[in-house]
Every structure is written in structure tokens, then in C-alpha cells.
Design a protein around this motif. Structure first.
Motif, PDB file in Angstrom:
ATOM      1  N   GLN A  95      -8.323  -7.115  51.035  1.00  0.00           N
ATOM      2  CA  GLN A  95      -8.953  -6.988  49.716  1.00  0.00           C
ATOM      3  C   GLN A  95     -10.035  -8.071  49.585  1.00  0.00           C
ATOM      4  O   GLN A  95      -9.957  -9.124  50.229  1.00  0.00           O
ATOM      5  CB  GLN A  95      -7.909  -7.165  48.612  1.00  0.00           C
ATOM      6  CG  GLN A  95      -6.741  -6.198  48.689  1.00  0.00           C
ATOM      7  CD  GLN A  95      -7.098  -4.795  48.235  1.00  0.00           C
ATOM      8  OE1 GLN A  95      -7.979  -4.614  47.398  1.00  0.00           O
ATOM      9  NE2 GLN A  95      -6.439  -3.798  48.805  1.00  0.00           N
ATOM     10  N   ASP A  96     -11.009  -7.807  48.708  1.00  0.00           N
ATOM     11  CA  ASP A  96     -12.188  -8.687  48.593  1.00  0.00           C
ATOM     12  C   ASP A  96     -11.843 -10.170  48.404  1.00  0.00           C
ATOM     13  O   ASP A  96     -12.351 -11.034  49.122  1.00  0.00           O
ATOM     14  CB  ASP A  96     -13.086  -8.231  47.436  1.00  0.00           C
ATOM     15  CG  ASP A  96     -13.733  -6.883  47.729  1.00  0.00           C
ATOM     16  OD1 ASP A  96     -13.527  -6.361  48.847  1.00  0.00           O
ATOM     17  OD2 ASP A  96     -14.439  -6.354  46.847  1.00  0.00           O
ATOM     18  N   ALA A  97     -10.985 -10.460  47.419  1.00  0.00           N
ATOM     19  CA  ALA A  97     -10.722 -11.879  47.118  1.00  0.00           C
ATOM     20  C   ALA A  97      -9.973 -12.548  48.275  1.00  0.00           C
ATOM     21  O   ALA A  97     -10.230 -13.713  48.599  1.00  0.00           O
ATOM     22  CB  ALA A  97      -9.936 -12.020  45.825  1.00  0.00           C
ATOM     23  N   HIS A  98      -9.061 -11.806  48.916  1.00  0.00           N
ATOM     24  CA  HIS A  98      -8.358 -12.359  50.080  1.00  0.00           C
ATOM     25  C   HIS A  98      -9.358 -12.736  51.171  1.00  0.00           C
ATOM     26  O   HIS A  98      -9.253 -13.784  51.797  1.00  0.00           O
ATOM     27  CB  HIS A  98      -7.342 -11.353  50.629  1.00  0.00           C
ATOM     28  CG  HIS A  98      -5.983 -11.458  49.998  1.00  0.00           C
ATOM     29  ND1 HIS A  98      -5.689 -10.865  48.803  1.00  0.00           N
ATOM     30  CD2 HIS A  98      -4.861 -12.104  50.398  1.00  0.00           C
ATOM     31  CE1 HIS A  98      -4.430 -11.127  48.496  1.00  0.00           C
ATOM     32  NE2 HIS A  98      -3.900 -11.879  49.445  1.00  0.00           N
ATOM     33  N   LEU A  99     -10.337 -11.861  51.400  1.00  0.00           N
ATOM     34  CA  LEU A  99     -11.338 -12.133  52.439  1.00  0.00           C
ATOM     35  C   LEU A  99     -12.181 -13.350  52.061  1.00  0.00           C
ATOM     36  O   LEU A  99     -12.507 -14.176  52.907  1.00  0.00           O
ATOM     37  CB  LEU A  99     -12.235 -10.907  52.654  1.00  0.00           C
ATOM     38  CG  LEU A  99     -11.536  -9.669  53.239  1.00  0.00           C
ATOM     39  CD1 LEU A  99     -12.506  -8.495  53.305  1.00  0.00           C
ATOM     40  CD2 LEU A  99     -10.959  -9.963  54.625  1.00  0.00           C
ATOM     41  N   ARG A 100     -12.516 -13.444  50.775  1.00  0.00           N
ATOM     42  CA  ARG A 100     -13.332 -14.588  50.334  1.00  0.00           C
ATOM     43  C   ARG A 100     -12.561 -15.892  50.488  1.00  0.00           C
ATOM     44  O   ARG A 100     -13.128 -16.916  50.874  1.00  0.00           O
ATOM     45  CB  ARG A 100     -13.774 -14.399  48.872  1.00  0.00           C
ATOM     46  CG  ARG A 100     -14.817 -13.309  48.724  1.00  0.00           C
ATOM     47  CD  ARG A 100     -15.308 -13.190  47.296  1.00  0.00           C
ATOM     48  NE  ARG A 100     -16.266 -12.093  47.201  1.00  0.00           N
ATOM     49  CZ  ARG A 100     -16.136 -11.051  46.384  1.00  0.00           C
ATOM     50  NH1 ARG A 100     -15.104 -10.984  45.568  1.00  0.00           N
ATOM     51  NH2 ARG A 100     -17.036 -10.104  46.375  1.00  0.00           N
ATOM     52  N   VAL A 101     -11.265 -15.862  50.183  1.00  0.00           N
ATOM     53  CA  VAL A 101     -10.444 -17.058  50.371  1.00  0.00           C
ATOM     54  C   VAL A 101     -10.376 -17.390  51.861  1.00  0.00           C
ATOM     55  O   VAL A 101     -10.550 -18.539  52.272  1.00  0.00           O
ATOM     56  CB  VAL A 101      -9.007 -16.851  49.818  1.00  0.00           C
ATOM     57  CG1 VAL A 101      -8.085 -17.987  50.237  1.00  0.00           C
ATOM     58  CG2 VAL A 101      -9.038 -16.726  48.300  1.00  0.00           C
ATOM     59  N   TYR A 102     -10.153 -16.370  52.657  1.00  0.00           N
ATOM     60  CA  TYR A 102     -10.010 -16.560  54.102  1.00  0.00           C
ATOM     61  C   TYR A 102     -11.285 -17.135  54.723  1.00  0.00           C
ATOM     62  O   TYR A 102     -11.250 -18.098  55.485  1.00  0.00           O
ATOM     63  CB  TYR A 102      -9.660 -15.215  54.752  1.00  0.00           C
ATOM     64  CG  TYR A 102      -9.697 -15.240  56.249  1.00  0.00           C
ATOM     65  CD1 TYR A 102      -8.681 -15.868  56.977  1.00  0.00           C
ATOM     66  CD2 TYR A 102     -10.751 -14.640  56.939  1.00  0.00           C
ATOM     67  CE1 TYR A 102      -8.727 -15.906  58.353  1.00  0.00           C
ATOM     68  CE2 TYR A 102     -10.800 -14.682  58.330  1.00  0.00           C
ATOM     69  CZ  TYR A 102      -9.786 -15.313  59.024  1.00  0.00           C
ATOM     70  OH  TYR A 102      -9.822 -15.355  60.374  1.00  0.00           O
ATOM     71  N   ALA A 103     -12.440 -16.551  54.345  1.00  0.00           N
ATOM     72  CA  ALA A 103     -13.708 -17.002  54.924  1.00  0.00           C
ATOM     73  C   ALA A 103     -14.228 -18.257  54.234  1.00  0.00           C
ATOM     74  O   ALA A 103     -15.125 -18.920  54.744  1.00  0.00           O
ATOM     75  CB  ALA A 103     -14.753 -15.884  54.816  1.00  0.00           C
ATOM     76  N   ASP A 104     -13.635 -18.549  53.069  1.00  0.00           N
ATOM     77  CA  ASP A 104     -14.079 -19.684  52.259  1.00  0.00           C
ATOM     78  C   ASP A 104     -15.577 -19.579  51.955  1.00  0.00           C
ATOM     79  O   ASP A 104     -16.303 -20.562  51.988  1.00  0.00           O
ATOM     80  CB  ASP A 104     -13.754 -21.007  52.974  1.00  0.00           C
ATOM     81  CG  ASP A 104     -13.806 -22.187  52.007  1.00  0.00           C
ATOM     82  OD1 ASP A 104     -13.758 -21.935  50.787  1.00  0.00           O
ATOM     83  OD2 ASP A 104     -13.921 -23.335  52.470  1.00  0.00           O
ATOM     84  N   GLU A 105     -16.006 -18.362  51.692  1.00  0.00           N
ATOM     85  CA  GLU A 105     -17.407 -18.121  51.345  1.00  0.00           C
ATOM     86  C   GLU A 105     -17.471 -17.006  50.311  1.00  0.00           C
ATOM     87  O   GLU A 105     -16.632 -16.101  50.325  1.00  0.00           O
ATOM     88  CB  GLU A 105     -18.192 -17.664  52.593  1.00  0.00           C
ATOM     89  CG  GLU A 105     -18.708 -18.800  53.438  1.00  0.00           C
ATOM     90  CD  GLU A 105     -19.482 -18.279  54.629  1.00  0.00           C
ATOM     91  OE1 GLU A 105     -20.472 -17.564  54.412  1.00  0.00           O
ATOM     92  OE2 GLU A 105     -19.075 -18.575  55.769  1.00  0.00           O
ATOM     93  N   PRO A 106     -18.477 -17.040  49.447  1.00  0.00           N
ATOM     94  CA  PRO A 106     -18.595 -15.981  48.418  1.00  0.00           C
ATOM     95  C   PRO A 106     -19.199 -14.704  48.994  1.00  0.00           C
ATOM     96  O   PRO A 106     -20.322 -14.338  48.663  1.00  0.00           O
ATOM     97  CB  PRO A 106     -19.509 -16.614  47.367  1.00  0.00           C
ATOM     98  CG  PRO A 106     -20.351 -17.584  48.133  1.00  0.00           C
ATOM     99  CD  PRO A 106     -19.535 -18.059  49.308  1.00  0.00           C
ATOM    100  N   LEU A 107     -18.474 -14.052  49.882  1.00  0.00           N
ATOM    101  CA  LEU A 107     -19.001 -12.864  50.573  1.00  0.00           C
ATOM    102  C   LEU A 107     -19.355 -11.749  49.597  1.00  0.00           C
ATOM    103  O   LEU A 107     -18.701 -11.577  48.585  1.00  0.00           O
ATOM    104  CB  LEU A 107     -17.950 -12.341  51.559  1.00  0.00           C
ATOM    105  CG  LEU A 107     -17.363 -13.332  52.557  1.00  0.00           C
ATOM    106  CD1 LEU A 107     -16.198 -12.691  53.296  1.00  0.00           C
ATOM    107  CD2 LEU A 107     -18.435 -13.782  53.545  1.00  0.00           C
ATOM    108  N   GLU A 108     -20.385 -11.004  49.943  1.00  0.00           N
ATOM    109  CA  GLU A 108     -20.791  -9.852  49.132  1.00  0.00           C
ATOM    110  C   GLU A 108     -21.135  -8.675  50.041  1.00  0.00           C
ATOM    111  O   GLU A 108     -21.525  -8.870  51.185  1.00  0.00           O
ATOM    112  CB  GLU A 108     -22.034 -10.186  48.291  1.00  0.00           C
ATOM    113  CG  GLU A 108     -21.792 -11.068  47.078  1.00  0.00           C
ATOM    114  CD  GLU A 108     -20.812 -10.485  46.051  1.00  0.00           C
ATOM    115  OE1 GLU A 108     -20.676  -9.241  45.977  1.00  0.00           O
ATOM    116  OE2 GLU A 108     -20.177 -11.283  45.337  1.00  0.00           O
ATOM    117  N   GLY A 109     -21.021  -7.465  49.516  1.00  0.00           N
ATOM    118  CA  GLY A 109     -21.488  -6.248  50.167  1.00  0.00           C
ATOM    119  C   GLY A 109     -21.127  -6.140  51.640  1.00  0.00           C
ATOM    120  O   GLY A 109     -19.954  -6.144  52.003  1.00  0.00           O
TER     121      GLY A 109
END
Lengths: 177, 333
Positions: free
Chosen positions: B299-313
Motif C-alpha cells: 500500500q502507498d503509505a507502507h511503501l513511503r515508510v519503507y523507502a523513507d521518501e514521499p513517493l508519488e505516481g
């Protein structure tokens, strides 16, 4: 909710399609009916399904209160919960009650609604395990409230202010705990 | 076989303090009272151990959203981040949400079909708290809640179910009617409106007043078991009559998830459904726990936490594809 037997009636919600459902609400021995088309009925069911009951509650309450709405030039008295000052019309709009005392204040309107939602209005199931300590605290709060109301009634505002401060301290103490 | 169909069981209880207005979430002084009272009561009941207190305002937006993606807290709790808090025992997914629609939402999640276990965990917290504090309760109406749809037991018992064959067989309409007939509710978990991405559904009790907790749990469990039987019959038939076609669908999905370099979330659900079906039928050597973990982890927020970056699109789609390969590699074949 039964199939409507009338020959043709417009949906009261969208005013476009033919109404083929009737929602009946029993209140104080009187039945209020609302006629809806399949789409609006589905939307209403969807509101229940998605937990978005605001829409549904508004619709039911509009049916109840709308039925007894007085003429426009006659000011209509709103029911108010004395404890939290929430009015029936606020509840009608939001679908949310203000405090536990609202259940008593709006009992007349709520009972048919609860019947409609749950099919039953007598609780079965678990009860809280109030301890004596908890009860004592509640009694203390209630006693202070009662004394304060009495003081206000006899216009003894000095005592009332003192009691109000005690109530506040009681609440704050709890907040700091 | 049922464990191949029911992902998890969840019970939540709505509770309110007798002397605090329902809208405490909108009023910081009352909200603080709810948090302090609950924390203190839990400690006094010697149940506080293992619980962590998290205030949403002290967490980053992305990490609290990730908690909602894992269903540890509700999406509704995210609406009032300034006042909302949660007491959480991560070990057994037990949470006490504070200042949501009601003062308290006690929630327990158990893997597979175990509503009774989830309910017992909730009741333990409920009893501990109600010994210390006074909940809004009425002899006739039961527990009083902000919204009349929760009045009574204040309990919602729900099962998360994976029903790909019933969906494919266009039987979900019939299922919906069956479920509604017994006072339950079914809806898709992911996607907008009537969508059920990944063929994941939640069934839960609709009514909360006039039935005991046990009756409600039995009703949801009974329907859950019935749906399992219906789904299993279709799966068995597909394995018998069209095994190659079924394997083809499963392994195509597997191949895509293992090799894609960009994986949009909506597309992921479709492949996920097929590989989970394959795992449940023993066609793939993929543990179901890993399949289910994937669902949260991509899921989006999990990926953002994992990458520690505000990923988009497209960055999200790339990270998702990488994360899927990585998790599958970590989990064995």
C-alpha cells in the motif's frame, strides 16, 4: 419496506424516477411513510453498508420531523438536550448525538429510529462492571451538579461559582491523572 | 480449507464515558480526559503492560496512514489527528482507539476464522476499563454511542474473506441477498463504491441492539462458514474440470508479480487475487501468511515508510514492483 401498491408516484428523494419502495416509520402510534425509487433505495442501503448512515438518518428523521412541521410563519420549538445543548434539528442534520443524555431528551424520535435500524429496542448482552469506586465518583459529580443547580435556582451565585470550581477541579484532576 | 478463504477476524466495541460529550475528538480538553482516563484505567487494571500509547499528532502523516492500511486503526481516526490517540499492543493486534466517532473503539484482530478469540480479547479490555470508569450505559438501550447505528452492544464483528471464484461465477449478487436476509452486511474492502478489488470482502453484523454479542458472532461466523463452503465447492470444481486453465491464470499472475518493473496498485490486486488462490490450492509454494502480508506492505503509505521518501505516481509503482519481488524472495520461493 414493502413494494408500493400505488399506481404511480415520484420518488421523494430524486423527484425523477417512479417510487417503488415505501419506508414506514412508526412514531407515537402514527405511521409516516417515505416513497423512494430503486436507485435512491439502493443509495440508502449503500449508506448503511458503508457505514455512512448520516444520509439515511437524515432521510428518516426528515420523514419524522417533516410530517409534523408547522406552517412557515409559526415558529417551531426544537427539542433540546439540557445537558449538552444539542438540538433535535442538529441531530437530524448530523446523525450524531451530543451526549448520553440525548438518548432521553430525544427518546420520542429515537425509539422509532432504533426500531427501524435494529428491529429491536431492548438491549441483550454485556453490561459494564461498575465498581463502587466508580459509582462513588459518579455520585460525587452528580451531587455537586445538583447542589450547583439548587444554588442557581435560589440565585446564590457565590455558592454556585464555588461548586462550579469544584466540578472543574474534579475534571482537571482526572485530566492530569 | 477455511484458512484459505478467511484472511482475518475482527471485533470492535464502541464505548463512551458517561460524563463526557460524544464529540470529545473536537474538544481538546475532553479529548485529553479520554486519553488520560483510559491510560490510567488500563494501568490500574494491571493490563497496561505491553500497550504503547501513540498520539497521532506526534506521528508523521505517512506512518499513521500506514497503521490504517494495516487496519490497526480506522480511517476515521485519521480525521482528527490533533486529538486522536491509540493504545496498541502490537503482539496480538489489540488496539484501543481514542477520540474517534466514539470515545473508545476497542479492537482486536485474529488471523483466519476466530471471531470468538477476537471478542474475548476485546472483552478483557472492556471489563478492565469498566471496573475503573463509568461507561454510558442504559438498561434498555445498552451501551450508548454517538451514532444510533452502534447503540446496544456497540459491537461490530467482521470477517475479511477472499472470494475469487464466487466473484468470477457472478454469484456475489446472490451472496449479498443471503447476507442481508440474516441482518448482515457485505462490502468490498478495497476500491471505490461497489468495487471489490482483489476479490476481498468484509462481512459484518449490521444490527447491534437486541442481540447478544454471542448471537452476533455466531451469525457472522455461520454465514462466513457458509460462504467458505460455497467458495470451496467452486474451487474444487475448477481444480477438477479446468485445472490447466486455473494454473494458467495463477502462474501468469505469479510471473507478472515476479518480473514486472512497474506495478500500479489496482493491477496488483488482480494478480494478488490469483496468486493467493494458487497458494490456497497448493498450486504455488507461497505461504498464505506471506500473501496476506503483501497486501499491507504494498500500500502507498507502507511503501513511503519503507523507502523513507514521499513517493508519488510512477515512483510508487516502481517501488511496489521492487518490494513485491523482495518480499517474495525473503519469504522463500
Amino acid at each position: 419496506m414493502a413494494e408500493n401498491e400505488n399506481s404511480f408516484m415520484l420518488c421523494e428523494e430524486c423527484q425523477v424516477n417512479e417510487a417503488c419502495y415505501t419506508i414506514s416509520v412508526m412514531m407515537g402510534g402514527q405511521v409516516t411513510q417515505r416513497h423512494l425509487c430503486a436507485d435512491c433505495m439502493a443509495k440508502m442501503n449503500m449508506s448503511i453498508a458503508t457505514g455512512n448512515v448520516k444520509h439515511l438518518l437524515s432521510a428518516i428523521l426528515t420523514a419524522i420531523t417533516g410530517a409534523e412541521a408547522p406552517a412557515a410563519d409559526e415558529p417551531r420549538e426544537d427539542v433540546i438536550c439540557e445537558r449538552c445543548q444539542t438540538t433535535l434539528s442538529q441531530f437530524t442534520k448530523s446523525g450524531r448525538l451530543g451526549c448520553p443524555a440525548c438518548y432521553k431528551a430525544f427518546q420520542e424520535q429515537l425509539t422509532p429510529m432504533l426500531q427501524q435500524i435494529h428491529g429491536r429496542v431492548q438491549h441483550a448482552g454485556r453490561k459494564p462492571l461498575n465498581t463502587e469506586a466508580a459509582q462513588r465518583q459518579r455520585f460525587r459529580h452528580e451531587e455537586l451538579m445538583r447542589q450547583m443547580e439548587q444554588a442557581v435556582a435560589v440565585e446564590d451565585f457565590e455558592t454556585a461559582a464555588m461548586l462550579r470550581d469544584q466540578l472543574r477541579a474534579l475534571a482537571e484532576k482526572e485530566g492530569e491523572d | 480449507m477455511r484458512h484459505g478463504i478467511v484472511l482475518s477476524s475482527r471485533v470492535r466495541l464502541a464505548r463512551n464515558y458517561e460524563d463526557i460529550p460524544f464529540d470529545a475528538a473536537q474538544r481538546p480538553e475532553y479529548a485529553a480526559m479520554c486519553v488520560n482516563r483510559t491510560t490510567t484505567a488500563l494501568k490500574s487494571a494491571k493490563l497496561g503492560e505491553g500497550f504503547d500509547l501513540l498520539r497521532l499528532r506526534e506521528m508523521s502523516e505517512v506512518s499513521r496512514t500506514a497503521m490504517a492500511e494495516s487496519r490497526l486503526i480506522s480511517r476515521d481516526l485519521l480525521r482528527t489527528p490533533d486529538t486522536a490517540a491509540v493504545l496498541i499492543r502490537v503482539d496480538d493486534a489489540l488496539t484501543i482507539m481514542m477520540n474517534e466517532d466514539d470515545h473508545l473503539r476497542i479492537q482486536a484482530i485474529r488471523p483466519e476464522l476466530d471471531l470468538t478469540g477476537a471478542a474475548q480479547a476485546c472483552f478483557q479490555v472492556d471489563d478492565a476499563l469498566s471496573r475503573q470508569a463509568v461507561f454510558a450505559f442504559d438498561e434498555q438501550l445498552g451501551y450508548l454511542t454517538a451514532c444510533p447505528t452502534n447503540t446496544g452492544t456497540g459491537m461490530r464483528a467482521s470477517l475479511l474473506m477472499h472470494l475469487p471464484m464466487l466473484t468470477r461465477g457472478k454469484q456475489m449478487g446472490d451472496v449479498g441477498q443471503l447476507v442481508a436476509k440474516v441482518g448482515l452486511n457485505i462490502r468490498g474492502v478495497y476500491g471505490e463504491g461497489s468495487e471489490a478489488l482483489g476479490n476481498i470482502y468484509q462481512i459484518s453484523n449490521q444490527v447491534t441492539l437486541g442481540r447478544t454479542e454471542q448471537e452476533l458472532i455466531s451469525a457472522v461466523t455461520a454465514v462466513g462458514v457458509q460462504l467458505c463452503d460455497m467458495e470451496t465447492a467452486l474451487r474444487d470444481k475448477a481444480m477438477k474440470d479446468g485445472r490447466v486453465a486455473l494454473e494458467d491464470v495463477v502462474f501468469r499472475a505469479w510471473g507478472t508479480l515476479l518480473h514486472a518493473r512497474l506495478m500500479p496498485l489496482n493491477e496488483f490486486y488482480q494478480h494478488w487475487s490469483n496468486i493467493r488462490l494458487g497458494a490456497a490450492l497448493g498450486l504455488l509454494k507461497l505461504p498464505l501468511t506471506l500473501a496476506d502480508a503483501l497486501l499491507d506492505q504494498v500500500q502507498d503509505a507502507h511503501l513511503r515508510v519503507y523507502a523513507d521518501e514521499p513517493l508519488e505516481g510512477v515512483q510508487l509503482d516502481e517501488c511496489r514492483a521492487t518490494r513485491i519481488r523482495e518480499l517474495i524472495r525473503l519469504g522463500g520461493e
